[in-house]
Design a protein around this motif. Structure first.
Motif, mmCIF file in Angstrom:
data_model
loop_
_atom_site.group_PDB
_atom_site.id
_atom_site.type_symbol
_atom_site.label_atom_id
_atom_site.label_comp_id
_atom_site.label_asym_id
_atom_site.label_seq_id
_atom_site.Cartn_x
_atom_site.Cartn_y
_atom_site.Cartn_z
ATOM 1 N N ASP A 101 28.034 24.118 20.011
ATOM 2 C CA ASP A 101 27.336 23.285 21.007
ATOM 3 C C ASP A 101 27.711 21.826 20.839
ATOM 4 O O ASP A 101 26.932 20.934 21.158
ATOM 5 N N ASP A 102 28.943 21.635 20.304
ATOM 6 C CA ASP A 102 29.398 20.256 20.094
ATOM 7 C C ASP A 102 30.653 19.954 20.907
ATOM 8 O O ASP A 102 31.462 19.105 20.545
ATOM 9 N N TYR A 103 30.831 20.690 22.010
ATOM 10 C CA TYR A 103 31.952 20.382 22.906
ATOM 11 C C TYR A 103 31.551 19.240 23.840
ATOM 12 O O TYR A 103 30.350 18.958 24.022
ATOM 13 N N ASP A 104 32.565 18.654 24.448
ATOM 14 C CA ASP A 104 32.333 17.558 25.397
ATOM 15 C C ASP A 104 31.994 18.151 26.775
ATOM 16 O O ASP A 104 32.794 18.124 27.715
ATOM 17 N N THR A 105 30.826 18.758 26.851
ATOM 18 C CA THR A 105 30.348 19.403 28.084
ATOM 19 C C THR A 105 28.880 18.986 28.268
ATOM 20 O O THR A 105 28.287 18.433 27.335
ATOM 21 N N PRO A 106 28.274 19.269 29.427
ATOM 22 C CA PRO A 106 26.908 18.765 29.663
ATOM 23 C C PRO A 106 25.906 19.095 28.557
ATOM 24 O O PRO A 106 25.079 18.254 28.200
ATOM 25 N N ASP A 107 25.939 20.286 27.982
ATOM 26 C CA ASP A 107 24.992 20.575 26.906
ATOM 27 C C ASP A 107 25.695 20.918 25.585
ATOM 28 O O ASP A 107 25.062 21.406 24.652
ATOM 29 N N GLY A 108 26.999 20.710 25.561
ATOM 30 C CA GLY A 108 27.747 20.924 24.327
ATOM 31 C C GLY A 108 28.325 22.324 24.175
ATOM 32 O O GLY A 108 29.206 22.549 23.342
ATOM 33 N N SER A 109 27.846 23.291 24.976
ATOM 34 C CA SER A 109 28.436 24.642 24.891
ATOM 35 C C SER A 109 29.544 24.777 25.943
ATOM 36 O O SER A 109 29.611 23.988 26.900
ATOM 37 N N CYS A 110 30.405 25.781 25.771
ATOM 38 C CA CYS A 110 31.608 25.901 26.618
ATOM 39 C C CYS A 110 31.253 26.182 28.082
ATOM 40 O O CYS A 110 30.229 26.804 28.383
ATOM 41 N N VAL A 111 32.141 25.762 28.948
ATOM 42 C CA VAL A 111 31.958 25.954 30.397
ATOM 43 C C VAL A 111 32.970 26.982 30.913
ATOM 44 O O VAL A 111 34.153 26.921 30.577
ATOM 45 N N ARG A 112 32.475 27.915 31.716
ATOM 46 C CA ARG A 112 33.329 28.930 32.354
ATOM 47 C C ARG A 112 32.906 29.102 33.807
ATOM 48 O O ARG A 112 31.768 28.765 34.178
ATOM 49 N N ASP A 113 33.781 29.746 34.564
ATOM 50 C CA ASP A 113 33.519 30.061 35.969
ATOM 51 C C ASP A 113 33.248 31.563 36.039
ATOM 52 O O ASP A 113 34.176 32.374 35.982
ATOM 53 N N TYR A 114 31.969 31.928 36.107
ATOM 54 C CA TYR A 114 31.582 33.351 36.067
ATOM 55 C C TYR A 114 31.539 33.902 37.488
ATOM 56 O O TYR A 114 30.734 33.455 38.310
ATOM 57 N N VAL A 115 32.399 34.889 37.756
ATOM 58 C CA VAL A 115 32.520 35.422 39.112
ATOM 59 C C VAL A 115 31.985 36.864 39.144
ATOM 60 O O VAL A 115 32.321 37.676 38.267
ATOM 61 N N HIS A 116 31.149 37.138 40.120
ATOM 62 C CA HIS A 116 30.575 38.492 40.241
ATOM 63 C C HIS A 116 31.704 39.487 40.498
ATOM 64 O O HIS A 116 32.544 39.275 41.388
ATOM 65 N N VAL A 117 31.703 40.572 39.759
ATOM 66 C CA VAL A 117 32.800 41.539 39.846
ATOM 67 C C VAL A 117 32.922 42.147 41.249
ATOM 68 O O VAL A 117 34.026 42.511 41.679
ATOM 69 N N VAL A 118 31.830 42.208 41.981
ATOM 70 C CA VAL A 118 31.921 42.761 43.349
ATOM 71 C C VAL A 118 32.626 41.756 44.267
ATOM 72 O O VAL A 118 33.451 42.135 45.099
ATOM 73 N N ASP A 119 32.342 40.470 44.084
ATOM 74 C CA ASP A 119 33.101 39.453 44.817
ATOM 75 C C ASP A 119 34.584 39.551 44.449
ATOM 76 O O ASP A 119 35.458 39.529 45.319
ATOM 77 N N LEU A 120 34.838 39.624 43.150
ATOM 78 C CA LEU A 120 36.229 39.723 42.682
ATOM 79 C C LEU A 120 36.916 40.944 43.300
ATOM 80 O O LEU A 120 38.060 40.870 43.762
ATOM 81 N N ALA A 121 36.207 42.054 43.342
ATOM 82 C CA ALA A 121 36.768 43.285 43.927
ATOM 83 C C ALA A 121 37.127 43.048 45.394
ATOM 84 O O ALA A 121 38.192 43.487 45.870
ATOM 85 N N LYS A 122 36.266 42.330 46.098
ATOM 86 C CA LYS A 122 36.519 42.072 47.528
ATOM 87 C C LYS A 122 37.765 41.202 47.728
ATOM 88 O O LYS A 122 38.452 41.318 48.745
ATOM 89 N N ALA A 123 38.036 40.330 46.771
ATOM 90 C CA ALA A 123 39.245 39.503 46.870
ATOM 91 C C ALA A 123 40.491 40.391 46.943
ATOM 92 O O ALA A 123 41.480 40.055 47.606
ATOM 93 N N HIS A 124 40.437 41.532 46.282
ATOM 94 C CA HIS A 124 41.588 42.453 46.307
ATOM 95 C C HIS A 124 41.771 43.096 47.675
ATOM 96 O O HIS A 124 42.883 43.339 48.112
ATOM 97 N N VAL A 125 40.658 43.379 48.322
ATOM 98 C CA VAL A 125 40.743 43.971 49.672
ATOM 99 C C VAL A 125 41.392 42.958 50.613
ATOM 100 O O VAL A 125 42.297 43.291 51.387
ATOM 101 N N VAL A 126 40.955 41.717 50.520
ATOM 102 C CA VAL A 126 41.507 40.655 51.362
ATOM 103 C C VAL A 126 42.998 40.467 51.056
ATOM 104 O O VAL A 126 43.823 40.301 51.966
ATOM 105 N N ALA A 127 43.341 40.507 49.783
ATOM 106 C CA ALA A 127 44.738 40.298 49.379
ATOM 107 C C ALA A 127 45.627 41.433 49.884
ATOM 108 O O ALA A 127 46.723 41.194 50.412
ATOM 109 N N VAL A 128 45.162 42.656 49.728
ATOM 110 C CA VAL A 128 45.945 43.808 50.205
ATOM 111 C C VAL A 128 46.158 43.699 51.712
ATOM 112 O O VAL A 128 47.267 43.906 52.225
ATOM 113 N N GLN A 129 45.096 43.363 52.419
ATOM 114 C CA GLN A 129 45.190 43.264 53.878
ATOM 115 C C GLN A 129 46.200 42.189 54.274
ATOM 116 O O GLN A 129 46.999 42.380 55.191
ATOM 117 N N ARG A 130 46.175 41.084 53.551
ATOM 118 C CA ARG A 130 47.111 39.985 53.841
ATOM 119 C C ARG A 130 48.555 40.455 53.664
ATOM 120 O O ARG A 130 49.418 40.163 54.487
#
Ligand code: NAD
Ligand code: WQD
Length: 344
Positions: free
Chosen positions: A225-254
């Motif tokens: 908790d000593d990182y240079d972030t708002p509360d010192g713990s690490c920051v990540r971009d957490y994406v819902h797996v169902v949203d992620l799954a839908k990205a594949h449908v869009v990509a395949v269609q493209r």
């Protein structure tokens, strides 16, 4: 009308199983290839329960060129492939580099060769934000320079990206590829019939949280908790797996619509960063559970902060996530409770 067939390698895995469901619900006919090296047959049962139909399945190793040829021949008329199959544990890849290079890079080479033989020209590849290493600026765009990988796993993703970029510009190439760089997938299908099935002690944050809340683990360690972030713990971009799954449908269609360049790269994230402590607090709110945790030392190799710039995926791919972190964590908790109910 006949459904368009899409081969999904690693389709019994965490992200693949959700993509299979979304593909089918979007009108495609997914065909699964998996060797269960990191998944179980129960994923196929879960998919069947959700969809009410059995999805064609071939238990083979993607490195087995003859077996792959047999699948392409037997299925006929495959129009595209989503290649999820790979080993994904960063720490394990340091212990077993050869296995990781062989499985992750080797299976891609075999797949692309067989696709060419059978005239299948659309490929979506599972890449990772790990290719950015520790970025110099946030958020990361697809133009952010990739850094030397700090694990064999990360190196395999960079090598696969390089291979597909080289194939794209080779004379006579017909393959069209979309590289999706996932940020941190979390959550499970709303039905709780499919979700993440970590073998042994989870390395990832959210399964560790849900297992701790379920009493399977004593306590979560927050890695620093000593990182240079708002509360010192690490920051990540957490994406819902169902949203992620839908990205594949869009990509395949493209790809099937023939839009875009021969090879394209897109970030798949929410565009928002959350700290580890925020994830814990949000989990506590949605689950009503008090989580046992303490702050420990930093974990070697951790990136202090990373989240996606999603401008390109919104503008060009036409993809945007919709789920909140709270919804994703709620679905993870529901999935954990489902596992408890069936495993006792
Ligand atoms: P997972 O381990 O749950 O799924 C991978 C599936 O592929 C498993 O079912 C496994 O049995 C299968 N598989 C592995 N090697 C195979 C082979 N040679 N032949 C046939 N099947 C094989 O992993 P996941 O989380 O669903 O990840 C899917 C893809 O996304 C992977 O390529 C991974 O590197 C990538 N990715 C994952 C994350 C993440 O955090 N989960 C983040 C970024 C990228
Ligand atoms: C998330 C955050 C930890 C566990 C890994 C791979 C990456 C990608 C996604 C595939 C970090 C903290 C974790 C714990 C903690 N996979 N944490 N206590 O490290 O962002 O990414 O998975 O491509 O390549 O490296 O995910 O879930 O392990 O960690 O405090 O017990 O949670 O320090 O900040 P990570 P993670």
């Amino acid at each position: 009308m006949e459904r368009t067939k899409i081969l999904v390698t690693g389709g019994a895995g965490y992200i693949g199983s959700h993509a299979v469901v979304e593909l089918y619900e979007a009108g495609f006919q997914p065909v699964i290839v998996d060797n269960f090296s990191n998944s179980q047959e129960s994923a196929l049962t879960g998919i069947e329960t959700i969809l009410g139909v059995k999805v064609p399945f071939h238990r083979i190793d993607c490195n087995d060129v003859e077996a792959m040829r047999a699948v392409f021949a037997e299925e006929g008329s495959l129009r595209g492939v989503i290649h999820f199959a790979a080993y994904k544990a960063v720490g394990e890849s340091v212990q077993k580099p050869l296995e990781y290079y062989h499985n992750n890079v080797g299976s891609l080479l075999t797949l692309v060769q067989v696709m060419r033989e059978f005239g299948v020209e659309a490929l979506v590849f599972s890449s990772s934000c790990t290719v950015y290493g520790i970025p110099d600026a946030l958020p990361v765009t697809e133009q952010t320079p990739t850094k030397k990988a700090n694990s064999p796993y990360g190196a395999t993703k960079q090598m696969c990206e390089d291979i597909l970029n080289d194939v794209a510009v080779a004379p006579g190439n017909k393959l069209r590829t979309i590289l999706l760089r996932y940020f941190n997938p979390v959550g499970a299908h709303a039905s709780a019939q499919i979700g993440e099935l970590p073998l042994g002690v989870p390395n990832n944050l959210v399964p560790f949280i849900t297992q701790t809340a379920a009493g399977l683990r004593q306590e979560l360690t927050v890695y620093g908790d000593d990182y240079d972030t708002p509360d010192g713990s690490c920051v990540r971009d957490y994406v819902h797996v169902v949203d992620l799954a839908k990205a594949h449908v869009v990509a395949v269609q493209r790809l099937l619509d023939g839009k875009g360049a021969t090879v394209e790269t897109f970030n798949v994230g929410t565009g928002q960063g959350n700290t580890v402590l925020e994830v814990i607090r949000t989990f506590e709110q949605v689950s009503g559970q008090k989580l046992a945790y303490h702050v420990g030392p930093r974990r070697a190799g951790d990136v202090p902060a990373i989240y996606a710039d999603v401008t390109k995926s919104v503008a060009e791919l036409g993809f945007k996530t919709t789920a909140t972190l709270a919804e994703a964590l709620q679905s993870s908790w529901k999935w954990q409770q489902h596992l408890q109910a069936i495993n006792g």
